[in-house]
Scaffold this active site. Structure first.
Site, PDB file in Angstrom:
ATOM      1  N   ASP A 136       0.800  -1.145  -0.058  1.00 15.08           N
ATOM      2  CA  ASP A 136       0.048   0.049   0.006  1.00 15.08           C
ATOM      3  C   ASP A 136       0.709   1.200   0.020  1.00 15.08           C
ATOM      4  O   ASP A 136       2.148   1.188   0.469  1.00 15.08           O
ATOM      5  CB  ASP A 136      -0.805  -0.097   1.134  1.00 15.08           C
ATOM      6  CG  ASP A 136      -2.043  -1.139   1.426  1.00 15.08           C
ATOM      7  OD1 ASP A 136      -2.110  -1.674   0.365  1.00 15.08           O
ATOM      8  OD2 ASP A 136      -2.508  -1.306   2.325  1.00 15.08           O
ATOM      9  N   ARG A 186      -1.231  -1.160  -8.669  1.00 21.76           N
ATOM     10  CA  ARG A 186      -2.689  -0.723  -8.240  1.00 21.76           C
ATOM     11  C   ARG A 186      -2.771   0.914  -8.212  1.00 21.76           C
ATOM     12  O   ARG A 186      -1.707   1.446  -7.490  1.00 21.76           O
ATOM     13  CB  ARG A 186      -2.962  -0.999  -6.724  1.00 21.76           C
ATOM     14  CG  ARG A 186      -4.229  -0.672  -6.191  1.00 21.76           C
ATOM     15  CD  ARG A 186      -4.294  -0.483  -4.720  1.00 21.76           C
ATOM     16  NE  ARG A 186      -4.401  -1.968  -4.083  1.00 21.76           N
ATOM     17  CZ  ARG A 186      -4.082  -2.247  -2.968  1.00 21.76           C
ATOM     18  NH1 ARG A 186      -3.243  -1.229  -2.177  1.00 21.76           N
ATOM     19  NH2 ARG A 186      -4.249  -3.442  -2.511  1.00 21.76           N
ATOM     20  N   ARG A 295     -11.478   7.068   7.849  1.00 21.07           N
ATOM     21  CA  ARG A 295     -10.806   7.492   6.710  1.00 21.07           C
ATOM     22  C   ARG A 295     -11.699   7.147   5.349  1.00 21.07           C
ATOM     23  O   ARG A 295     -11.639   8.022   4.516  1.00 21.07           O
ATOM     24  CB  ARG A 295      -9.376   6.826   6.507  1.00 21.07           C
ATOM     25  CG  ARG A 295      -8.511   7.675   7.376  1.00 21.07           C
ATOM     26  CD  ARG A 295      -6.943   7.550   6.938  1.00 21.07           C
ATOM     27  NE  ARG A 295      -6.680   6.199   6.546  1.00 21.07           N
ATOM     28  CZ  ARG A 295      -6.395   5.117   7.172  1.00 21.07           C
ATOM     29  NH1 ARG A 295      -6.172   5.338   8.463  1.00 21.07           N
ATOM     30  NH2 ARG A 295      -6.074   3.855   6.692  1.00 21.07           N
TER      31      ARG A 295
END
Length: 316
Positions: A136, A186, A295
Protein backbone atom coordinates in the site's frame (compact mmCIF):
# COMPACT_ATOMS: atom_id res chain seq x y z
CA UNK A 1 -12.64 18.67 0.67
CA UNK A 2 -9.03 19.05 1.86
CA UNK A 3 -10.20 20.40 5.23
CA UNK A 4 -12.69 17.51 5.54
CA UNK A 5 -9.93 14.96 4.88
CA UNK A 6 -7.69 16.57 7.49
CA UNK A 7 -10.50 16.43 10.04
CA UNK A 8 -11.14 12.72 9.41
CA UNK A 9 -7.42 11.90 9.49
CA UNK A 10 -7.23 13.71 12.84
CA UNK A 11 -10.07 11.55 14.18
CA UNK A 12 -8.38 8.44 12.80
CA UNK A 13 -5.12 9.20 14.61
CA UNK A 14 -6.67 10.24 17.93
CA UNK A 15 -6.04 7.48 20.49
CA UNK A 16 -8.81 8.70 22.80
CA UNK A 17 -11.41 8.85 20.00
CA UNK A 18 -10.31 5.45 18.71
CA UNK A 19 -10.66 3.91 22.15
CA UNK A 20 -14.14 5.34 22.73
CA UNK A 21 -15.44 4.36 19.31
CA UNK A 22 -14.08 0.82 19.40
CA UNK A 23 -15.72 0.28 22.78
CA UNK A 24 -19.12 1.38 21.43
CA UNK A 25 -21.52 -1.42 20.51
CA UNK A 26 -23.43 1.02 18.30
CA UNK A 27 -20.37 1.90 16.25
CA UNK A 28 -19.53 -1.80 15.84
CA UNK A 29 -22.40 -1.91 13.33
CA UNK A 30 -20.62 0.76 11.34
CA UNK A 31 -17.42 -1.30 11.37
CA UNK A 32 -19.11 -4.37 9.92
CA UNK A 33 -19.84 -2.50 6.71
CA UNK A 34 -16.19 -1.81 5.94
CA UNK A 35 -14.35 -4.53 7.90
CA UNK A 36 -14.33 -8.22 6.97
CA UNK A 37 -13.89 -9.68 10.44
CA UNK A 38 -12.37 -9.36 13.88
CA UNK A 39 -9.65 -11.91 13.15
CA UNK A 40 -8.13 -14.01 10.39
CA UNK A 41 -10.74 -16.75 10.70
CA UNK A 42 -13.58 -14.31 10.05
CA UNK A 43 -11.60 -12.55 7.34
CA UNK A 44 -11.01 -15.85 5.54
CA UNK A 45 -14.70 -16.76 5.72
CA UNK A 46 -15.61 -13.37 4.23
CA UNK A 47 -13.12 -13.90 1.38
CA UNK A 48 -14.64 -17.31 0.67
CA UNK A 49 -18.13 -15.81 0.59
CA UNK A 50 -16.98 -13.15 -1.86
CA UNK A 51 -15.49 -15.79 -4.14
CA UNK A 52 -18.96 -17.33 -4.45
CA UNK A 53 -20.08 -13.98 -5.89
CA UNK A 54 -17.18 -13.98 -8.41
CA UNK A 55 -15.36 -11.36 -6.36
CA UNK A 56 -11.71 -11.72 -5.33
CA UNK A 57 -10.17 -10.25 -2.19
CA UNK A 58 -6.99 -8.63 -0.96
CA UNK A 59 -6.62 -9.20 2.79
CA UNK A 60 -5.32 -6.37 4.99
CA UNK A 61 -4.63 -6.57 8.73
CA UNK A 62 -5.86 -3.40 10.40
CA UNK A 63 -3.27 -1.11 11.94
CA UNK A 64 -0.82 1.49 10.70
CA UNK A 65 1.95 3.83 11.86
CA UNK A 66 3.01 1.15 14.34
CA UNK A 67 6.14 1.73 16.45
CA UNK A 68 5.63 -1.00 19.07
CA UNK A 69 7.74 -4.08 18.16
CA UNK A 70 5.12 -6.34 19.76
CA UNK A 71 2.37 -4.94 17.55
CA UNK A 72 4.58 -5.27 14.49
CA UNK A 73 5.17 -8.92 15.30
CA UNK A 74 1.44 -9.44 15.84
CA UNK A 75 0.75 -7.95 12.41
CA UNK A 76 3.39 -10.07 10.69
CA UNK A 77 2.12 -13.23 12.36
CA UNK A 78 -1.53 -12.47 11.48
CA UNK A 79 -0.67 -11.92 7.82
CA UNK A 80 1.50 -15.04 7.64
CA UNK A 81 -1.38 -17.08 9.08
CA UNK A 82 -3.90 -15.63 6.65
CA UNK A 83 -1.53 -16.40 3.75
CA UNK A 84 -1.54 -20.04 4.81
CA UNK A 85 -5.32 -20.03 5.18
CA UNK A 86 -5.83 -18.52 1.73
CA UNK A 87 -3.50 -21.09 0.21
CA UNK A 88 -5.30 -24.01 1.86
CA UNK A 89 -8.67 -22.64 0.69
CA UNK A 90 -7.56 -22.34 -2.94
CA UNK A 91 -8.12 -18.58 -2.92
CA UNK A 92 -5.72 -15.96 -4.23
CA UNK A 93 -2.92 -15.50 -1.70
CA UNK A 94 -3.29 -11.77 -2.15
CA UNK A 95 -2.26 -9.60 0.80
CA UNK A 96 -2.06 -5.83 1.20
CA UNK A 97 0.30 -4.25 3.70
CA UNK A 98 1.33 -0.76 4.80
CA UNK A 99 5.11 -0.46 5.31
CA UNK A 100 4.40 1.46 8.53
CA UNK A 101 2.70 -1.69 9.85
CA UNK A 102 5.82 -3.78 9.55
CA UNK A 103 8.63 -1.68 10.96
CA UNK A 104 9.06 1.46 8.85
CA UNK A 105 8.35 3.58 11.93
CA UNK A 106 11.42 2.01 13.55
CA UNK A 107 13.68 1.65 10.52
CA UNK A 108 13.33 0.77 6.85
CA UNK A 109 15.82 -2.03 7.38
CA UNK A 110 13.50 -3.64 9.93
CA UNK A 111 10.59 -3.09 7.56
CA UNK A 112 12.45 -4.75 4.70
CA UNK A 113 13.19 -7.82 6.80
CA UNK A 114 9.55 -8.22 7.86
CA UNK A 115 8.11 -7.54 4.42
CA UNK A 116 10.58 -9.95 2.81
CA UNK A 117 9.57 -12.70 5.25
CA UNK A 118 5.92 -12.05 4.45
CA UNK A 119 6.53 -12.09 0.69
CA UNK A 120 8.28 -15.44 1.09
CA UNK A 121 5.23 -16.74 2.94
CA UNK A 122 3.01 -15.63 0.05
CA UNK A 123 5.30 -17.39 -2.41
CA UNK A 124 5.33 -20.59 -0.31
CA UNK A 125 1.51 -20.76 -0.27
CA UNK A 126 0.88 -19.57 -3.83
CA UNK A 127 -1.31 -21.59 -6.13
CA UNK A 128 -2.50 -20.78 -9.61
CA UNK A 129 -4.23 -17.52 -8.73
CA UNK A 130 -3.21 -13.88 -8.54
CA UNK A 131 -0.82 -14.44 -5.60
CA UNK A 132 1.07 -11.34 -4.51
CA UNK A 133 2.07 -9.06 -1.67
CA UNK A 134 0.67 -5.63 -2.54
CA UNK A 135 2.48 -2.70 -0.93
CA UNK A 136 0.00 0.00 0.00
CA UNK A 137 1.10 3.59 -0.52
CA UNK A 138 0.80 5.98 2.40
CA UNK A 139 1.57 9.71 2.57
CA UNK A 140 4.22 11.24 0.31
CA UNK A 141 6.92 11.11 2.98
CA UNK A 142 7.22 7.34 2.38
CA UNK A 143 6.66 7.18 -1.38
CA UNK A 144 10.33 6.81 -2.33
CA UNK A 145 11.27 4.17 0.28
CA UNK A 146 8.09 2.20 -0.50
CA UNK A 147 9.01 2.07 -4.18
CA UNK A 148 12.56 1.08 -3.21
CA UNK A 149 11.09 -1.74 -1.13
CA UNK A 150 9.05 -2.94 -4.10
CA UNK A 151 12.11 -3.06 -6.37
CA UNK A 152 14.08 -4.88 -3.68
CA UNK A 153 11.42 -7.59 -3.46
CA UNK A 154 11.32 -7.89 -7.24
CA UNK A 155 15.08 -8.23 -7.29
CA UNK A 156 14.73 -11.14 -4.85
CA UNK A 157 12.30 -12.84 -7.23
CA UNK A 158 9.39 -12.45 -4.81
CA UNK A 159 5.73 -11.83 -5.76
CA UNK A 160 5.44 -8.10 -5.12
CA UNK A 161 3.17 -5.33 -6.37
CA UNK A 162 2.89 -1.67 -5.47
CA UNK A 163 0.27 1.07 -5.16
CA UNK A 164 0.72 4.41 -6.94
CA UNK A 165 -1.24 7.59 -6.28
CA UNK A 166 -2.24 9.40 -9.46
CA UNK A 167 -2.47 12.85 -7.87
CA UNK A 168 1.23 13.14 -7.02
CA UNK A 169 3.29 15.24 -9.43
CA UNK A 170 6.00 12.57 -9.47
CA UNK A 171 3.66 9.76 -10.59
CA UNK A 172 4.18 9.91 -14.39
CA UNK A 173 7.89 9.22 -13.88
CA UNK A 174 7.19 6.45 -11.37
CA UNK A 175 4.73 4.80 -13.74
CA UNK A 176 7.16 4.91 -16.65
CA UNK A 177 9.69 2.96 -14.60
CA UNK A 178 7.07 0.49 -13.34
CA UNK A 179 5.81 -0.15 -16.87
CA UNK A 180 9.36 -0.89 -17.99
CA UNK A 181 9.59 -3.34 -15.07
CA UNK A 182 6.42 -5.16 -16.11
CA UNK A 183 4.92 -4.45 -12.70
CA UNK A 184 1.59 -5.21 -11.12
CA UNK A 185 0.40 -1.72 -10.14
CA UNK A 186 -2.62 -0.66 -8.14
CA UNK A 187 -3.58 2.86 -9.23
CA UNK A 188 -5.51 5.04 -6.80
CA UNK A 189 -6.39 8.71 -7.03
CA UNK A 190 -4.79 9.58 -3.67
CA UNK A 191 -6.56 10.37 -0.42
CA UNK A 192 -3.95 12.04 1.79
CA UNK A 193 -4.06 15.76 2.46
CA UNK A 194 -0.97 16.67 0.40
CA UNK A 195 0.09 20.21 -0.44
CA UNK A 196 -0.08 21.68 -3.93
CA UNK A 197 3.70 21.38 -4.15
CA UNK A 198 3.47 17.61 -4.11
CA UNK A 199 0.08 16.83 -5.61
CA UNK A 200 -2.80 18.24 -7.62
CA UNK A 201 -5.58 19.26 -5.25
CA UNK A 202 -8.65 20.10 -7.35
CA UNK A 203 -11.20 17.39 -8.17
CA UNK A 204 -10.98 18.00 -11.94
CA UNK A 205 -7.18 17.85 -11.89
CA UNK A 206 -7.23 14.65 -9.84
CA UNK A 207 -9.59 13.03 -12.31
CA UNK A 208 -7.45 14.12 -15.24
CA UNK A 209 -4.31 12.76 -13.56
CA UNK A 210 -6.07 9.43 -13.03
CA UNK A 211 -7.16 9.24 -16.68
CA UNK A 212 -3.63 9.92 -17.87
CA UNK A 213 -2.32 7.19 -15.60
CA UNK A 214 -4.94 4.76 -16.95
CA UNK A 215 -3.69 5.46 -20.47
CA UNK A 216 -0.12 4.73 -19.37
CA UNK A 217 -0.99 1.46 -17.63
CA UNK A 218 -3.16 0.25 -20.51
CA UNK A 219 -0.79 1.27 -23.29
CA UNK A 220 0.37 -1.27 -25.88
CA UNK A 221 3.86 -1.05 -24.36
CA UNK A 222 2.51 -1.93 -20.91
CA UNK A 223 0.68 -4.94 -22.34
CA UNK A 224 3.81 -6.16 -24.11
CA UNK A 225 5.85 -5.73 -20.92
CA UNK A 226 3.40 -7.87 -18.94
CA UNK A 227 2.06 -5.08 -16.74
CA UNK A 228 -1.00 -6.05 -14.69
CA UNK A 229 -3.02 -2.88 -13.94
CA UNK A 230 -5.31 -2.72 -10.91
CA UNK A 231 -7.61 0.29 -10.92
CA UNK A 232 -8.48 1.18 -7.35
CA UNK A 233 -11.57 3.33 -7.81
CA UNK A 234 -15.30 3.47 -7.13
CA UNK A 235 -15.78 6.07 -9.85
CA UNK A 236 -17.86 4.50 -12.62
CA UNK A 237 -16.58 7.12 -15.07
CA UNK A 238 -13.00 5.97 -14.51
CA UNK A 239 -13.96 2.31 -14.83
CA UNK A 240 -15.79 3.04 -18.10
CA UNK A 241 -12.76 4.95 -19.36
CA UNK A 242 -10.46 2.04 -18.45
CA UNK A 243 -12.75 -0.40 -20.27
CA UNK A 244 -12.66 1.79 -23.36
CA UNK A 245 -8.85 2.19 -23.35
CA UNK A 246 -8.35 -1.53 -22.69
CA UNK A 247 -10.59 -2.53 -25.59
CA UNK A 248 -8.94 -0.01 -27.92
CA UNK A 249 -5.43 -1.28 -27.09
CA UNK A 250 -6.21 -4.98 -27.29
CA UNK A 251 -6.32 -5.89 -23.59
CA UNK A 252 -8.43 -8.93 -22.73
CA UNK A 253 -10.64 -9.47 -19.69
CA UNK A 254 -8.48 -10.98 -16.99
CA UNK A 255 -5.40 -8.95 -17.95
CA UNK A 256 -6.45 -6.12 -15.63
CA UNK A 257 -8.87 -5.62 -12.76
CA UNK A 258 -10.81 -3.11 -10.71
CA UNK A 259 -10.31 -2.99 -6.94
CA UNK A 260 -12.84 -1.49 -4.57
CA UNK A 261 -13.26 -1.26 -0.83
CA UNK A 262 -15.46 -3.72 1.00
CA UNK A 263 -18.76 -2.05 1.78
CA UNK A 264 -18.54 0.75 -0.80
CA UNK A 265 -20.95 0.54 -3.77
CA UNK A 266 -21.62 -3.21 -3.36
CA UNK A 267 -24.36 -3.24 -6.03
CA UNK A 268 -21.95 -1.72 -8.55
CA UNK A 269 -19.30 -4.27 -7.60
CA UNK A 270 -21.72 -7.10 -8.39
CA UNK A 271 -22.77 -5.41 -11.62
CA UNK A 272 -19.17 -5.22 -12.87
CA UNK A 273 -18.48 -8.84 -11.93
CA UNK A 274 -21.67 -9.97 -13.69
CA UNK A 275 -20.52 -8.46 -16.97
CA UNK A 276 -17.09 -10.06 -16.78
CA UNK A 277 -14.89 -7.36 -15.27
CA UNK A 278 -12.38 -8.80 -12.78
CA UNK A 279 -13.24 -7.21 -9.43
CA UNK A 280 -11.21 -7.47 -6.23
CA UNK A 281 -12.26 -6.11 -2.85
CA UNK A 282 -9.87 -4.66 -0.29
CA UNK A 283 -10.84 -6.71 2.74
CA UNK A 284 -9.50 -5.50 6.10
CA UNK A 285 -9.73 -7.62 9.22
CA UNK A 286 -8.73 -7.12 12.85
CA UNK A 287 -9.90 -5.27 15.94
CA UNK A 288 -8.31 -1.85 15.27
CA UNK A 289 -11.12 -0.83 12.92
CA UNK A 290 -11.86 2.84 13.77
CA UNK A 291 -8.91 4.59 12.04
CA UNK A 292 -9.50 2.68 8.82
CA UNK A 293 -13.28 3.11 8.81
CA UNK A 294 -13.34 6.84 9.56
CA UNK A 295 -10.85 7.49 6.74
CA UNK A 296 -13.44 5.95 4.39
CA UNK A 297 -15.70 8.78 5.53
CA UNK A 298 -12.87 11.22 4.84
CA UNK A 299 -12.58 9.99 1.27
CA UNK A 300 -16.29 10.43 0.63
CA UNK A 301 -18.49 12.59 2.89
CA UNK A 302 -21.53 10.57 1.72
CA UNK A 303 -20.24 7.71 3.86
CA UNK A 304 -21.02 9.83 6.93
CA UNK A 305 -24.63 8.71 6.50
CA UNK A 306 -23.52 5.13 7.19
CA UNK A 307 -22.22 6.25 10.59
CA UNK A 308 -25.52 7.79 11.68
CA UNK A 309 -27.59 4.89 10.35
CA UNK A 310 -25.33 2.43 12.15
CA UNK A 311 -25.66 4.33 15.43
CA UNK A 312 -29.44 4.13 15.02
CA UNK A 313 -29.24 0.43 14.25
CA UNK A 314 -30.56 0.78 10.70
CA UNK A 315 -27.63 -0.79 8.84
CA UNK A 316 -27.38 0.29 5.22
Amino acid sequence: MLLWQKMMIGLARSESVTRRMQESRYMARFARRFVGGRDGVEGLKRAQALREQNLSASLFYLGEYVADPREIETTRRALCEIAQGLGRSGLDVHLSVDPTQLGAMISWEACRENVTALARKVAANAGAGRDVLMLDMEDSSVTEPTLDLYYFLRGEGLPAAVTVQAYLHRTPGDLARLVADGAMVRLVKGAFAESGKKAVTGRHDRDEAYRKAIVTLLSPEARERGVYPVFGTHDHRMVAFAEHVAATNGWRRGQWEVEMLLGVRPAYQRELAARGVAVRLYLPFGRDWWPYSIRRVGENPKNLGFVFRSMLGRGE
